[in-house]
Design a protein around this motif. Structure first.
Motif, PDB file in Angstrom:
ATOM      1  N   TYR B 520       1.410  -1.396  -0.414  1.00 54.13           N
ATOM      2  CA  TYR B 520       0.132   0.230   0.265  1.00 54.13           C
ATOM      3  C   TYR B 520       0.980   1.373   0.067  1.00 54.13           C
ATOM      4  O   TYR B 520       2.128   1.338   0.437  1.00 54.13           O
ATOM      5  CB  TYR B 520      -1.155  -0.266   1.295  1.00 54.13           C
ATOM      6  CG  TYR B 520      -2.338  -0.247   0.903  1.00 54.13           C
ATOM      7  CD1 TYR B 520      -3.233   0.048   0.694  1.00 54.13           C
ATOM      8  CD2 TYR B 520      -2.096  -2.027   0.707  1.00 54.13           C
ATOM      9  CE1 TYR B 520      -4.587  -0.334   0.585  1.00 54.13           C
ATOM     10  CE2 TYR B 520      -3.747  -2.719  -0.164  1.00 54.13           C
ATOM     11  CZ  TYR B 520      -4.749  -1.739   0.117  1.00 54.13           C
ATOM     12  OH  TYR B 520      -6.101  -2.403  -0.184  1.00 54.13           O
ATOM     13  N   THR B 521       0.233   1.926  -0.652  1.00 56.95           N
ATOM     14  CA  THR B 521       1.213   3.685  -0.420  1.00 56.95           C
ATOM     15  C   THR B 521       0.388   4.419   0.371  1.00 56.95           C
ATOM     16  O   THR B 521       0.914   5.152   0.983  1.00 56.95           O
ATOM     17  CB  THR B 521       0.736   4.057  -2.005  1.00 56.95           C
ATOM     18  OG1 THR B 521      -0.205   4.763  -2.194  1.00 56.95           O
ATOM     19  CG2 THR B 521       1.246   3.878  -3.249  1.00 56.95           C
ATOM     20  N   MET B 522      -0.438   3.729   1.469  1.00 56.45           N
ATOM     21  CA  MET B 522      -0.958   4.342   2.787  1.00 56.45           C
ATOM     22  C   MET B 522      -0.326   3.934   3.797  1.00 56.45           C
ATOM     23  O   MET B 522      -0.647   2.521   4.008  1.00 56.45           O
ATOM     24  CB  MET B 522      -2.282   4.550   2.405  1.00 56.45           C
ATOM     25  CG  MET B 522      -2.462   5.684   3.647  1.00 56.45           C
ATOM     26  SD  MET B 522      -4.285   5.897   3.882  1.00 56.45           S
ATOM     27  CE  MET B 522      -5.082   6.553   2.337  1.00 56.45           C
ATOM     28  N   SER B 523      -0.142   4.523   5.244  1.00 52.66           N
ATOM     29  CA  SER B 523       0.494   3.740   6.108  1.00 52.66           C
ATOM     30  C   SER B 523      -0.958   2.443   6.668  1.00 52.66           C
ATOM     31  O   SER B 523      -1.826   3.912   6.622  1.00 52.66           O
ATOM     32  CB  SER B 523       1.333   4.383   7.370  1.00 52.66           C
ATOM     33  OG  SER B 523       0.319   5.655   7.614  1.00 52.66           O
ATOM     34  N   ASP B 525      -1.760   3.182   9.894  1.00 54.70           N
ATOM     35  CA  ASP B 525      -2.495   3.951  10.448  1.00 54.70           C
ATOM     36  C   ASP B 525      -3.334   4.727  10.520  1.00 54.70           C
ATOM     37  O   ASP B 525      -3.932   5.343  10.903  1.00 54.70           O
ATOM     38  CB  ASP B 525      -1.310   3.920  11.740  1.00 54.70           C
ATOM     39  CG  ASP B 525      -0.445   2.835  12.561  1.00 54.70           C
ATOM     40  OD1 ASP B 525      -1.714   2.057  12.551  1.00 54.70           O
ATOM     41  OD2 ASP B 525       0.678   2.853  12.791  1.00 54.70           O
ATOM     42  N   ASN B 526      -3.049   5.212   9.041  1.00 55.39           N
ATOM     43  CA  ASN B 526      -3.521   6.485   8.487  1.00 55.39           C
ATOM     44  C   ASN B 526      -5.049   6.144   7.210  1.00 55.39           C
ATOM     45  O   ASN B 526      -5.686   6.301   7.493  1.00 55.39           O
ATOM     46  CB  ASN B 526      -2.457   6.944   7.480  1.00 55.39           C
ATOM     47  CG  ASN B 526      -1.899   7.758   8.179  1.00 55.39           C
ATOM     48  OD1 ASN B 526      -1.836   8.869   9.237  1.00 55.39           O
ATOM     49  ND2 ASN B 526      -0.759   8.370   7.497  1.00 55.39           N
ATOM     50  N   TYR B 527      -4.925   3.985   7.341  1.00 53.83           N
ATOM     51  CA  TYR B 527      -5.471   3.791   6.439  1.00 53.83           C
ATOM     52  C   TYR B 527      -6.889   4.240   7.078  1.00 53.83           C
ATOM     53  O   TYR B 527      -7.945   4.586   6.190  1.00 53.83           O
ATOM     54  CB  TYR B 527      -5.347   2.307   6.275  1.00 53.83           C
ATOM     55  CG  TYR B 527      -5.782   1.447   5.148  1.00 53.83           C
ATOM     56  CD1 TYR B 527      -6.437   1.650   3.572  1.00 53.83           C
ATOM     57  CD2 TYR B 527      -7.390   0.932   5.656  1.00 53.83           C
ATOM     58  CE1 TYR B 527      -7.200   1.159   3.306  1.00 53.83           C
ATOM     59  CE2 TYR B 527      -7.867  -0.229   4.902  1.00 53.83           C
ATOM     60  CZ  TYR B 527      -7.815   0.009   3.461  1.00 53.83           C
ATOM     61  OH  TYR B 527      -8.582   0.065   2.461  1.00 53.83           O
ATOM     62  N   PRO B 528      -7.773   3.153   8.528  1.00 52.10           N
ATOM     63  CA  PRO B 528      -9.145   3.160   8.763  1.00 52.10           C
ATOM     64  C   PRO B 528      -9.837   4.531   9.586  1.00 52.10           C
ATOM     65  O   PRO B 528      -9.027   5.954   9.393  1.00 52.10           O
ATOM     66  CB  PRO B 528      -8.735   2.682  10.062  1.00 52.10           C
ATOM     67  CG  PRO B 528      -7.418   1.711  10.364  1.00 52.10           C
ATOM     68  CD  PRO B 528      -6.626   3.056   9.396  1.00 52.10           C
ATOM     69  N   VAL B 529     -10.464   4.740   8.862  1.00 54.15           N
ATOM     70  CA  VAL B 529     -11.012   6.767   8.865  1.00 54.15           C
ATOM     71  C   VAL B 529     -11.768   6.734  10.335  1.00 54.15           C
ATOM     72  O   VAL B 529     -11.740   5.946  11.066  1.00 54.15           O
ATOM     73  CB  VAL B 529     -13.028   6.411   8.264  1.00 54.15           C
ATOM     74  CG1 VAL B 529     -13.607   7.395   7.865  1.00 54.15           C
ATOM     75  CG2 VAL B 529     -12.607   6.169   6.753  1.00 54.15           C
ATOM     76  N   GLU B 530     -10.843   7.650  10.642  1.00 51.00           N
ATOM     77  CA  GLU B 530     -11.394   8.369  12.224  1.00 51.00           C
ATOM     78  C   GLU B 530     -12.692   7.998  12.642  1.00 51.00           C
ATOM     79  O   GLU B 530     -13.078   9.212  11.826  1.00 51.00           O
ATOM     80  CB  GLU B 530     -10.460   9.518  12.373  1.00 51.00           C
ATOM     81  CG  GLU B 530      -8.925   9.459  12.192  1.00 51.00           C
ATOM     82  CD  GLU B 530      -8.567   9.977  11.035  1.00 51.00           C
ATOM     83  OE1 GLU B 530      -9.761  10.054   9.589  1.00 51.00           O
ATOM     84  OE2 GLU B 530      -7.628  10.988  10.413  1.00 51.00           O
TER      85      GLU B 530
END
Lengths: 306, 543
Positions: B520-523, B525-530
């Motif tokens: 993935y190009t996104m980490s 921890d950043n993936y799930p919507v807050e």
């Protein structure tokens, strides 16, 4: 990163302008379907001059300035096996053999990408060049999978585009003076408004037009009450009537930034700032403006819907 | 507190079909009775009272729709404008309305709940931001799963249990409500410029995973997770002549599971080419009528301008080649993709004429209104604000026949619409626009007017011109507040978002994290919507 085995950068210098692009997204990562990483990919750079990005390229094609449109059109003809005028090809600074080789590589790619920068979209031909690249890529899909993406500048410009679209229906050049959004780039875009001197005040957020816009636009910004929200002193803040120092996004203020492919990333602050965020300042200004009497005549209150 | 009095009430979920009775509201809910002073009364004499509309399948927010907005400024320019006022935000209606206008337009039609039917997880954050800016209506999202390579890779290895955990984790990461399957395997294949046309053949890049396996596995997973809404499926071969066989095959795979078949109109064609395209609505309806495990929405088309937006990338490339119109393509890493092509449906065009008939035929030939719902797959078949035109066609057989006669003579041999006498009753309209979709979505407080339901009510002036009647409700109430009165927005309230929290083993994160770092190009921890990005979240625990 996971698929592309053939990458073209056109009219851009990512080595200097998008320094993480090669290593994080396009060239070096070992992708799911490109396990060899850099060795599994071919990179072509097309530009009018040699830049530090040339070192990363397998093939460098130096186009004569202002001849990008002609090159793209020739490629479109070659993709469709149409005859091309040798003399016209010679004017572009490239040879027919070079272009034929490029077309062969494009068609043989498993998954191709063209990244085009402002060296293409902001030089002679402007949006015509971008349209030509889009057409070339669309047509290549008759042979193999091919996509393209613009290389954008200036911080969160993609985020501004995205939000403008869902709130007004248009990406930029939007005029709300009539109470509803109107779109006309060239008439309502910032540079044109400023150069004509149409606006009598300016609120500038997350940009430094004093460093990038043409002089007549900058002169107008200096003439009118200009308010700048910026964490640091910039060329624009120096000529502004008011500079409100705000917390820096991603360093001391949370927020969202949109990548060039329109994927949103959350920003988490690592430091505390004594300054308010842009959002807080804008909300406070908005509260004050809202407290003023409505500028619409009473008859406007009945808005038909559907 | 509020009492709606004197109106003919259509509340089919509670067996009420046009009786004159009062509807009482307190604290945003329907109650049996309100008493005392301070009760406002709405006199609905001569009007009909419906539960607020529920749209089971629409595209109103997210990266793809927002890309379409950018692609079609020419449509925005000629669309209805919403002028900024102290109550309303500025905006644009039309084919791809802006978010605020979307809320106003839906409410203006008497709709109070919408299900955004295609959300890529990677950009779900964006979708929720847009939904937050879509006022008045309540919302839910179906997340795209049938081409997600995390899931497909596990199916390839036969790790069904782990696939279930991953699906559950992904739904929660996206803050979704249901699972959507679009052209199972075909969108993944499109990353290589291919499609998945045959359900039993392996998907490009896989040796064991077939579209059939994806469909059956996801239906089972959704079942096991006990999601309120069953698998929401867009079959393979959308829009293609002869695709009836694929659709029937898909429905056979789903025997034993609940499932929702999206925009069925696009999947009910016979013939072997554009020139021989014909309606197979009757064949489809016959199978469908005998299989109560299925629900569907019509995905009807109306003649005029539209923008087709679908995760079905290969189909959109074909449509681009057919029309030579603009084409936008978005590939969403290893998850899904999307194609966008503006399109004009023409009454004089044989194919379009058949498509127009198929949508109506399905609505008329499927006997149980509780299983077929009114949609146009907005904005693909037509815009949602044109639903009243379809209601008119369904309720008035003479008007419908008159329209059928205007179709090209060649088309008449390919359709059965002219032979159908059925006319929808008002009660049946209340089912296909509200009660039915609410039940299919598992929203127990929507689609009815019994005590405890959300006080979402649409009140229409009784009018023999059904199009006019349903286009301009006299009143619309959302959560007990009058939001629309005589075609104008009176009050703007915020909508809620329904999300589900399926139970999953927390350890699945240890399996996913390294895959993210690799592919993935996104980490991770950043993936799930807050959670804080979802406004008015109404969370349902399940599984």
């Amino acid at each position: 990163m996971n698929r592309a085995d053939f990458i073209i950068y056109w009219g851009g210098n990512p080595a200097d302008c998008h320094p993480r692009h090669f290593t994080k997204y396009t060239l070096t990562p070992k992708g799911k379907h490109v396990p060899m990483g850099r060795k599994g990919r071919t990179m072509v750079l097309v530009d009018v001059r040699e830049t530090p990005s040339v070192r990363a390229a397998d093939i460098f094609l130096q186009v004569r300035p202002g001849k990008d449109f002609e090159v793209i059109t020739t490629l479109r003809a070659l993709v469709k096996n149409q005859p091309v005028d040798q003399a016209r090809v010679a004017e572009t600074g490239l040879t027919l053999a070079q272009l034929q080789d490029l077309v062969g590589r494009m068609k043989n790619a498993r998954f191709g990408v063209i990244f085009f920068g402002m060296g293409l979209s902001m030089t002679r031909g402007k949006h015509m060049n971008s349209a030509a690249v889009l057409a070339l890529v669309a047509e290549l899909n008759a042979f193999t999978k091919f996509v393209c993406m613009p290389m954008r500048g200036h911080g969160n410009v993609t985020g501004a585009d995205v939000v403008m679209r869902w709130t007004t229906g248009f990406p930029f050049g939007v005029n709300l003076c009539r109470g509803y959004p109107r779109f006309n780039p060239g008439e309502f875009s910032t540079v044109d408004l400023l150069v004509r001197g149409d606006n009598d005040a300016a609120l500038i957020l997350g940009a430094d037009p004093g460093a990038t816009m043409p002089q007549p636009a900058i002169d107008h910004l200096a003439r009118i009450p200009t308010i700048v929200l910026d964490p640091k002193v910039t060329r624009t803040s120096r000529l502004a009537r008011v500079h409100i120092t705000t917390a820096a996004m991603g360093i001391s203020a949370p927020g969202t930034v949109y990548r060039m492919d329109e994927i949103p990333l959350p920003l988490r602050p690592i430091l505390q700032s004594p300054y308010p965020t842009d959002e807080v300042v804008i909300r406070r200004i908005h509260e004050q403006v809202k407290a003023k009497p409505a500028w619409l005549p009473a008859s406007f209150k009945k808005v038909p819907c559907a | 507190m509020l009492r709606i009095t004197g109106g003919r009430v259509y509340d089919p979920a509670n067996g009420i079909h046009g009786e004159v009775k009062d509807v009482c509201i307190s604290d945003g809910r329907i109650v049996a009775e309100v008493e005392g002073t301070g009760v406002r009364t709405i006199d609905a004499s001569g009007m009909v009272v419906f539960p607020g509309g529920v749209d089971v399948h629409t595209h109103v927010a997210g990266a793809a729709l927002n890309f379409a907005r950018a692609m079609t400024p020419e449509n925005q320019r000629e669309a209805v404008k919403f002028i900024h006022s102290p109550e309303l935000r500025a905006g644009i209606g039309g084919i791809t309305p802006t978010t605020f206008a979307t809320g106003y337009l839906y409410a203006g039609l008497g709709y109070t709940t919408v299900n955004e039917a295609a959300v890529p997880i990677l950009s779900a954050r964006h979708t929720h931001e847009e939904l937050r800016d879509t006022p008045i209506v309540d919302k839910s999202c179906c997340v795209l799963m049938a081409n997600n390579e995390l899931v497909l890779d596990l199916l390839e290895e036969g790790e069904t249990e782990r696939a279930k955990q991953v699906v559950a984790w992904l739904i929660w990461a996206a803050k979704g409500y249901g699972v959507k399957a679009v052209n199972p395997g075909g969108v993944a294949a499109w990353k290589w410029g291919k499609d998945a046309k045959i359900l039993s053949e392996p998907v490009e890049g896989y040796s064991k995973v077939t579209p059939a396996k994806i469909i059956a596995s996801l239906a089972a997973i959704v079942n096991d997770l006990q999601l309120p809404h069953p698998l929401h499926i867009h079959c393979n071969n959308l829009g293609a002549p002869g695709n009836i066989s694929t659709t029937l095959e898909t429905m056979k795979l789903l025997e034993g599971y609940r499932a929702h078949m999206a925009h069925l109109q696009f999947h009910a064609y016979g013939g072997d080419g554009w020139n021989s395209l014909r309606s197979e609505a009757a064949t489809l309806a016959e199978y469908f009528n005998a299989h109560p495990n299925l629900t569907a929405d019509a995905g009807a088309i109306l003649f005029g301008n539209s923008v087709t937006i679908t995760a079905d990338g290969p189909w959109q490339h074909l449509l681009y080649q057919l029309t030579g119109h603009k084409w936008g393509n978005l590939d969403v890493e290893n998850e899904t993709g999307c194609g966008i092509v503006p399109y004009v449906y023409k009454g004089s065009n044989l194919v379009n004429a058949v498509q127009w008939a198929v949508g109506l035929e399905l609505l008329l030939l499927i006997n149980d209104p509780w299983r077929i719902f009114l949609t146009t797959d907005h904005p693909n078949g037509a815009c949602f604000w044109r639903y009243p035109e379809i209601i008119h066609l369904l309720m008035d057989v003479d008007f419908r026949r008159e329209r059928v006669r205007k179709l090209p003579a060649k088309a008449l041999k390919r359709i059965v619409l002219g032979d159908l006498d059925r006319e929808y009753t008002l009660s049946e309209i209340a089912v296909i626009t509200s009660a039915g979709p609410a039940r299919a979505l598992g929203l127990s407080r929507k689609g009815h007017l019994g005590p405890g339901a959300d006080a979402d009510v649409a009140i229409y002036n009784e009018n023999p011109d059904r199009e006019l009647m349903f286009r301009y409700p006299r009143y619309v109430l959302k959560g007990g507040q009058v939001v629309v009165e005589e075609g104008a927005i009176r009050k703007v309230v915020d909508g809620r978002e329904f999300i589900v929290h399926p139970s999953f083993d927390e350890n699945i994160e240890e399996y996913l994290r390294p895959l993210f770092e690799q592919y993935y190009t996104m980490s991770f921890d950043n993936y799930p919507v807050e959670m804080h990005r979802v406004e008015g979240a109404d969370i349902r625990e399940c599984g």
